[in-house]
Write a protein that holds these residues in place. Sequence first.
Motif, PDB file in Angstrom:
ATOM      1  N   SER A  50       0.854  -1.180   0.000  1.00 57.54           N
ATOM      2  CA  SER A  50       0.000   0.000   0.000  1.00 57.54           C
ATOM      3  C   SER A  50       0.894   1.236   0.000  1.00 57.54           C
ATOM      4  O   SER A  50       2.089   1.155   0.306  1.00 57.54           O
ATOM      5  CB  SER A  50      -0.913  -0.007   1.230  1.00 57.54           C
ATOM      6  N   ALA A  52       1.799   5.305   1.119  1.00 61.87           N
ATOM      7  CA  ALA A  52       1.684   6.259   2.224  1.00 61.87           C
ATOM      8  C   ALA A  52       2.492   7.497   1.854  1.00 61.87           C
ATOM      9  O   ALA A  52       3.207   7.515   0.845  1.00 61.87           O
ATOM     10  CB  ALA A  52       2.201   5.641   3.524  1.00 61.87           C
ATOM     11  N   SER A 174       5.937   3.209   0.043  1.00 52.99           N
ATOM     12  CA  SER A 174       5.095   2.000   0.008  1.00 52.99           C
ATOM     13  C   SER A 174       5.504   1.077   1.153  1.00 52.99           C
ATOM     14  O   SER A 174       6.658   1.059   1.584  1.00 52.99           O
ATOM     15  CB  SER A 174       5.204   1.284  -1.341  1.00 52.99           C
ATOM     16  N   LYS A 177       0.881  -4.016   4.197  1.00 50.24           N
ATOM     17  CA  LYS A 177      -0.212  -3.987   5.156  1.00 50.24           C
ATOM     18  C   LYS A 177      -0.317  -5.341   5.856  1.00 50.24           C
ATOM     19  O   LYS A 177       0.134  -6.356   5.339  1.00 50.24           O
ATOM     20  CB  LYS A 177      -1.529  -3.674   4.452  1.00 50.24           C
ATOM     21  N   LYS A 183      -3.900  -4.013  11.049  1.00 52.97           N
ATOM     22  CA  LYS A 183      -2.906  -2.986  10.778  1.00 52.97           C
ATOM     23  C   LYS A 183      -1.642  -3.265  11.572  1.00 52.97           C
ATOM     24  O   LYS A 183      -1.298  -2.548  12.500  1.00 52.97           O
ATOM     25  CB  LYS A 183      -3.472  -1.611  11.099  1.00 52.97           C
ATOM     26  N   LEU A 189       4.233   2.762  10.544  1.00 49.05           N
ATOM     27  CA  LEU A 189       3.868   4.041   9.948  1.00 49.05           C
ATOM     28  C   LEU A 189       4.174   5.183  10.916  1.00 49.05           C
ATOM     29  O   LEU A 189       4.615   6.262  10.500  1.00 49.05           O
ATOM     30  CB  LEU A 189       2.378   4.053   9.570  1.00 49.05           C
ATOM     31  N   LYS A 195       1.440   8.686   6.814  1.00 53.09           N
ATOM     32  CA  LYS A 195       0.015   8.419   6.797  1.00 53.09           C
ATOM     33  C   LYS A 195      -0.317   7.608   5.560  1.00 53.09           C
ATOM     34  O   LYS A 195       0.179   7.878   4.469  1.00 53.09           O
ATOM     35  CB  LYS A 195      -0.770   9.744   6.748  1.00 53.09           C
ATOM     36  N   GLU A 196      -1.201   6.616   5.764  1.00 51.32           N
ATOM     37  CA  GLU A 196      -1.589   5.783   4.638  1.00 51.32           C
ATOM     38  C   GLU A 196      -2.388   6.607   3.627  1.00 51.32           C
ATOM     39  O   GLU A 196      -3.195   7.447   3.991  1.00 51.32           O
ATOM     40  CB  GLU A 196      -2.436   4.596   5.100  1.00 51.32           C
ATOM     41  N   SER A 199      -4.112   3.535  -2.718  1.00 49.98           N
ATOM     42  CA  SER A 199      -3.482   2.263  -3.061  1.00 49.98           C
ATOM     43  C   SER A 199      -3.207   2.207  -4.557  1.00 49.98           C
ATOM     44  O   SER A 199      -3.751   2.976  -5.327  1.00 49.98           O
ATOM     45  CB  SER A 199      -4.421   1.109  -2.679  1.00 49.98           C
TER      46      SER A 199
END
Length: 199
Positions: A50, A52, A174, A177, A183, A189, A195-196, A199
């Motif tokens: 994912s 961020a 990246s 997850k 999480k 993070l 912060k995410e 995607s």
Amino acid sequence: TETIILHTLHYTEGEGVSALLSGTELAISDSVEQLTAALHQNFQLKSNRSYAHFSDEPEQSGESGSEAFVSLLESALLQKLSYLEFSNKATQLLVEQVNKYSLVCQGYLYFIKYKYVGVDYLLVGLLEPQESVSFTDGLDIQRVSYIDLEKMSLVARVDITDYQKSPELQRYLSFLKGRAGRKVADFFLDFLSAKEGVS
């Protein structure tokens, strides 16, 4: 591979996680190049990646008021810090976050700066030793420790080129997850002061 640095994280019951910091970078060798290539490929193949982006409030992180990861990275990119100094400070920051969440976390923390197809990357992650058994020449059984490079749980990659050229796209960072929506990477993070995003 331009730079690779390894530190060790130890967990002690009742005391939490502590770090044994390396005093030097690893010498670049064929083995190092193979390790970097394997980690890069394994990260690319993960389906639970994912994106961020760094927080807009990066000045401090952690109870001690330590500099945030992004501030340390900026200092390294501007050559105000060596990558060894950057990794040392970032490792201490990670230890703060691990203990804040009361997690059991140990293994080899790596910082690898490398270039792939003209793009500069920084890969940060934890390799956790696994145990198995093998046979000695005398046909006795012995326990052995090994590293499974495909078993990635805590790892993040900064696309330095994208971060410097197109930070507004917020796709330069990246990470992996957690499984089944967990999480697992929350504290990671926090460590990255990130912060995410999309995607």
